[in-house]
Design a protein around this motif. Sequence first.
Motif, PDB file in Angstrom:
ATOM      1  N   VAL A   1       0.859  -1.183   0.000  1.00  0.00           N
ATOM      2  CA  VAL A   1       0.000   0.000   0.000  1.00  0.00           C
ATOM      3  C   VAL A   1       0.891   1.227   0.000  1.00  0.00           C
ATOM      4  CG1 VAL A   1      -1.746   1.306   1.280  1.00  0.00           C
ATOM      5  CG2 VAL A   1      -1.865  -1.195   1.210  1.00  0.00           C
ATOM      6  N   GLN A   2       0.652   2.110  -0.982  1.00  0.00           N
ATOM      7  CA  GLN A   2       1.448   3.344  -1.071  1.00  0.00           C
ATOM      8  C   GLN A   2       0.643   4.469  -0.433  1.00  0.00           C
ATOM      9  OE1 GLN A   2       1.342   2.706  -5.079  1.00  0.00           O
ATOM     10  NE2 GLN A   2       3.213   1.500  -5.187  1.00  0.00           N
ATOM     11  N   GLY A   3       1.209   5.055   0.594  1.00  0.00           N
ATOM     12  CA  GLY A   3       0.483   6.105   1.304  1.00  0.00           C
ATOM     13  C   GLY A   3      -0.163   5.526   2.551  1.00  0.00           C
ATOM     14  N   GLU A   4      -0.744   6.406   3.331  1.00  0.00           N
ATOM     15  CA  GLU A   4      -1.261   6.015   4.636  1.00  0.00           C
ATOM     16  C   GLU A   4      -2.767   5.788   4.606  1.00  0.00           C
ATOM     17  OE1 GLU A   4       0.128   5.374   7.791  1.00  0.00           O
ATOM     18  OE2 GLU A   4       1.779   5.143   6.382  1.00  0.00           O
ATOM     19  N   LEU A   5      -3.190   4.690   5.200  1.00  0.00           N
ATOM     20  CA  LEU A   5      -4.612   4.508   5.454  1.00  0.00           C
ATOM     21  C   LEU A   5      -4.953   5.283   6.730  1.00  0.00           C
ATOM     22  CD1 LEU A   5      -4.784   0.679   4.764  1.00  0.00           C
ATOM     23  CD2 LEU A   5      -5.909   2.426   3.392  1.00  0.00           C
ATOM     24  N   ARG A   6      -6.152   5.805   6.761  1.00  0.00           N
ATOM     25  CA  ARG A   6      -6.616   6.558   7.934  1.00  0.00           C
ATOM     26  C   ARG A   6      -6.519   5.697   9.201  1.00  0.00           C
ATOM     27  NH1 ARG A   6     -11.695   6.263  10.045  1.00  0.00           N
ATOM     28  NH2 ARG A   6     -12.132   4.729   8.431  1.00  0.00           N
ATOM     29  N   SER A   7      -6.050   6.281  10.292  1.00  0.00           N
ATOM     30  CA  SER A   7      -5.942   5.536  11.551  1.00  0.00           C
ATOM     31  C   SER A   7      -7.332   5.202  12.095  1.00  0.00           C
ATOM     32  CB  SER A   7      -5.189   6.361  12.594  1.00  0.00           C
ATOM     33  OG  SER A   7      -5.328   5.743  13.864  1.00  0.00           O
ATOM     34  N   THR A   8      -7.478   3.963  12.581  1.00  0.00           N
ATOM     35  CA  THR A   8      -8.777   3.542  13.131  1.00  0.00           C
ATOM     36  C   THR A   8      -8.664   3.245  14.630  1.00  0.00           C
ATOM     37  OG1 THR A   8      -8.347   1.216  12.628  1.00  0.00           O
ATOM     38  CG2 THR A   8      -9.443   2.515  10.926  1.00  0.00           C
ATOM     39  N   GLU A   9      -7.572   3.687  15.238  1.00  0.00           N
ATOM     40  CA  GLU A   9      -7.292   3.327  16.631  1.00  0.00           C
ATOM     41  C   GLU A   9      -8.444   3.688  17.575  1.00  0.00           C
ATOM     42  OE1 GLU A   9      -3.731   4.108  19.823  1.00  0.00           O
ATOM     43  OE2 GLU A   9      -3.336   4.552  17.702  1.00  0.00           O
ATOM     44  N   GLU A  10      -8.947   4.917  17.447  1.00  0.00           N
ATOM     45  CA  GLU A  10     -10.027   5.361  18.334  1.00  0.00           C
ATOM     46  C   GLU A  10     -11.299   4.557  18.114  1.00  0.00           C
ATOM     47  OE1 GLU A  10     -10.115   7.591  20.934  1.00  0.00           O
ATOM     48  OE2 GLU A  10      -7.953   7.367  20.618  1.00  0.00           O
ATOM     49  N   ALA A  11     -11.684   4.418  16.838  1.00  0.00           N
ATOM     50  CA  ALA A  11     -12.905   3.682  16.495  1.00  0.00           C
ATOM     51  C   ALA A  11     -12.799   2.221  16.940  1.00  0.00           C
ATOM     52  CB  ALA A  11     -13.156   3.763  14.991  1.00  0.00           C
ATOM     53  N   ASP A  12     -11.611   1.645  16.774  1.00  0.00           N
ATOM     54  CA  ASP A  12     -11.404   0.247  17.176  1.00  0.00           C
ATOM     55  C   ASP A  12     -11.594   0.071  18.680  1.00  0.00           C
ATOM     56  OD1 ASP A  12     -10.865  -0.396  14.580  1.00  0.00           O
ATOM     57  OD2 ASP A  12      -8.708  -0.645  14.825  1.00  0.00           O
ATOM     58  N   LYS A  13     -10.995   0.992  19.443  1.00  0.00           N
ATOM     59  CA  LYS A  13     -11.102   0.919  20.911  1.00  0.00           C
ATOM     60  C   LYS A  13     -12.544   1.062  21.367  1.00  0.00           C
ATOM     61  CE  LYS A  13      -6.888   2.829  22.489  1.00  0.00           C
ATOM     62  NZ  LYS A  13      -6.297   4.086  22.773  1.00  0.00           N
ATOM     63  N   GLU A  14     -13.226   2.029  20.764  1.00  0.00           N
ATOM     64  CA  GLU A  14     -14.617   2.299  21.115  1.00  0.00           C
ATOM     65  C   GLU A  14     -15.499   1.071  20.839  1.00  0.00           C
ATOM     66  OE1 GLU A  14     -17.880   5.348  19.429  1.00  0.00           O
ATOM     67  OE2 GLU A  14     -15.855   6.197  19.616  1.00  0.00           O
ATOM     68  N   PHE A  15     -15.307   0.483  19.672  1.00  0.00           N
ATOM     69  CA  PHE A  15     -16.075  -0.711  19.304  1.00  0.00           C
ATOM     70  C   PHE A  15     -15.765  -1.865  20.266  1.00  0.00           C
ATOM     71  CE2 PHE A  15     -15.913  -4.833  17.074  1.00  0.00           C
ATOM     72  CZ  PHE A  15     -17.263  -4.993  16.787  1.00  0.00           C
ATOM     73  N   TYR A  16     -14.483  -2.065  20.536  1.00  0.00           N
ATOM     74  CA  TYR A  16     -14.046  -3.156  21.416  1.00  0.00           C
ATOM     75  C   TYR A  16     -14.692  -3.022  22.798  1.00  0.00           C
ATOM     76  CZ  TYR A  16     -10.813  -6.218  23.975  1.00  0.00           C
ATOM     77  OH  TYR A  16     -10.267  -7.209  24.756  1.00  0.00           O
ATOM     78  N   ASN A  17     -14.631  -1.814  23.355  1.00  0.00           N
ATOM     79  CA  ASN A  17     -15.198  -1.591  24.692  1.00  0.00           C
ATOM     80  C   ASN A  17     -16.718  -1.737  24.692  1.00  0.00           C
ATOM     81  OD1 ASN A  17     -12.652  -1.146  25.746  1.00  0.00           O
ATOM     82  ND2 ASN A  17     -12.714   1.061  25.361  1.00  0.00           N
ATOM     83  N   ARG A  18     -17.349  -1.299  23.599  1.00  0.00           N
ATOM     84  CA  ARG A  18     -18.807  -1.428  23.516  1.00  0.00           C
ATOM     85  C   ARG A  18     -19.233  -2.900  23.512  1.00  0.00           C
ATOM     86  NH1 ARG A  18     -22.731  -1.710  19.274  1.00  0.00           N
ATOM     87  NH2 ARG A  18     -21.314  -1.241  17.562  1.00  0.00           N
ATOM     88  N   ILE A  19     -18.521  -3.698  22.725  1.00  0.00           N
ATOM     89  CA  ILE A  19     -18.883  -5.120  22.640  1.00  0.00           C
ATOM     90  C   ILE A  19     -18.568  -5.831  23.958  1.00  0.00           C
ATOM     91  CG2 ILE A  19     -18.410  -7.306  21.433  1.00  0.00           C
ATOM     92  CD1 ILE A  19     -20.037  -5.361  19.745  1.00  0.00           C
ATOM     93  N   ARG A  20     -17.418  -5.469  24.562  1.00  0.00           N
ATOM     94  CA  ARG A  20     -17.031  -6.107  25.831  1.00  0.00           C
ATOM     95  C   ARG A  20     -18.025  -5.790  26.954  1.00  0.00           C
ATOM     96  NH1 ARG A  20     -12.533  -9.727  26.369  1.00  0.00           N
ATOM     97  NH2 ARG A  20     -11.957  -8.751  28.321  1.00  0.00           N
ATOM     98  N   SER A  21     -18.676  -4.632  26.833  1.00  0.00           N
ATOM     99  CA  SER A  21     -19.557  -4.225  27.929  1.00  0.00           C
ATOM    100  C   SER A  21     -21.012  -4.696  27.737  1.00  0.00           C
ATOM    101  CB  SER A  21     -19.533  -2.700  28.083  1.00  0.00           C
ATOM    102  OG  SER A  21     -20.105  -2.105  26.943  1.00  0.00           O
ATOM    103  N   LEU A  22     -21.283  -5.372  26.623  1.00  0.00           N
ATOM    104  CA  LEU A  22     -22.645  -5.877  26.407  1.00  0.00           C
ATOM    105  C   LEU A  22     -22.990  -6.916  27.475  1.00  0.00           C
ATOM    106  CD1 LEU A  22     -22.759  -6.489  22.519  1.00  0.00           C
ATOM    107  CD2 LEU A  22     -23.849  -4.630  23.785  1.00  0.00           C
ATOM    108  N   GLU A  23     -24.207  -6.837  27.985  1.00  0.00           N
ATOM    109  CA  GLU A  23     -24.603  -7.834  28.994  1.00  0.00           C
ATOM    110  C   GLU A  23     -24.896  -9.177  28.344  1.00  0.00           C
ATOM    111  OE1 GLU A  23     -27.642  -6.364  31.569  1.00  0.00           O
ATOM    112  OE2 GLU A  23     -26.443  -4.619  32.171  1.00  0.00           O
ATOM    113  N   LYS A  24     -25.436  -9.104  27.145  1.00  0.00           N
ATOM    114  CA  LYS A  24     -25.728 -10.342  26.417  1.00  0.00           C
ATOM    115  C   LYS A  24     -24.936 -10.337  25.125  1.00  0.00           C
ATOM    116  CE  LYS A  24     -29.859 -12.396  25.323  1.00  0.00           C
ATOM    117  NZ  LYS A  24     -31.049 -11.919  24.664  1.00  0.00           N
ATOM    118  N   GLU A  25     -24.449 -11.517  24.710  1.00  0.00           N
ATOM    119  CA  GLU A  25     -23.652 -11.579  23.481  1.00  0.00           C
ATOM    120  C   GLU A  25     -24.477 -11.082  22.287  1.00  0.00           C
ATOM    121  OE1 GLU A  25     -23.552 -14.951  25.382  1.00  0.00           O
ATOM    122  OE2 GLU A  25     -22.291 -13.539  26.465  1.00  0.00           O
ATOM    123  N   LEU A  26     -23.774 -10.420  21.404  1.00  0.00           N
ATOM    124  CA  LEU A  26     -24.434  -9.874  20.219  1.00  0.00           C
ATOM    125  C   LEU A  26     -24.844 -10.990  19.248  1.00  0.00           C
ATOM    126  CD1 LEU A  26     -23.506  -6.781  18.244  1.00  0.00           C
ATOM    127  CD2 LEU A  26     -23.433  -8.942  17.010  1.00  0.00           C
TER     128      LEU A  26
END
Length: 209
Positions: free
Chosen positions: A90-115
Amino acid sequence: ELSPSHFPATRAAAAALGYLRYLRGGPGRGLELRELRRARRQDIDDVGHKYYLELELEDVLDKDRTVNCTAEVLYHLGSKTSAPDVQVTVQGELRSTEEADKEFYNRIRSLEKELVAENIPDSHGNVPPELEPIHLLAWVASGYVIWQNSTENTKFHLAQVKHVKQVKRSDEDLQFDFVVLLHEMVSQEVLPWEVTLLWHPQRGAQVSQ
């Protein structure tokens, strides 16, 4: 040199895109092929056919920005079972997804019932916003399946996530069991695949079956 609209070139590009989605995709990034710019094929004696491709990619969540990518796809002679060897740069930079990834991860981890969800997108082509990251993870999982099962005579495309179920784990990874429908454009068959994806924001994605 092949015309970029030449069928074998577009099939090789689909295999490269699948590999790239598996390698670089995630819940916050969906890679799409905007244009196949150049393609050439080399016949390597006793080895197989190698395609050299120049691709322009876009992230569906960031359509204003495109990146260029070169890919080499080697199909082994006479092999129906081994995946093509794919190398991408890949030539050039892909947009960083670090924030979105963390947010998604924490949201799924905090679900009371599995998605659990089905039919993404629905029959009208709609994806609810809260399921968009799951849909993009299905791109990652199906990218692996597409890469592994591509030949010079196939062109796979993810049609729909039929079903997805999150599975609780004792480690840090998120696990999703997918049933995806893949449309094989050459034969026009629609094939269901079961695929299990593990994902973690630091480690990325891994298909475990």
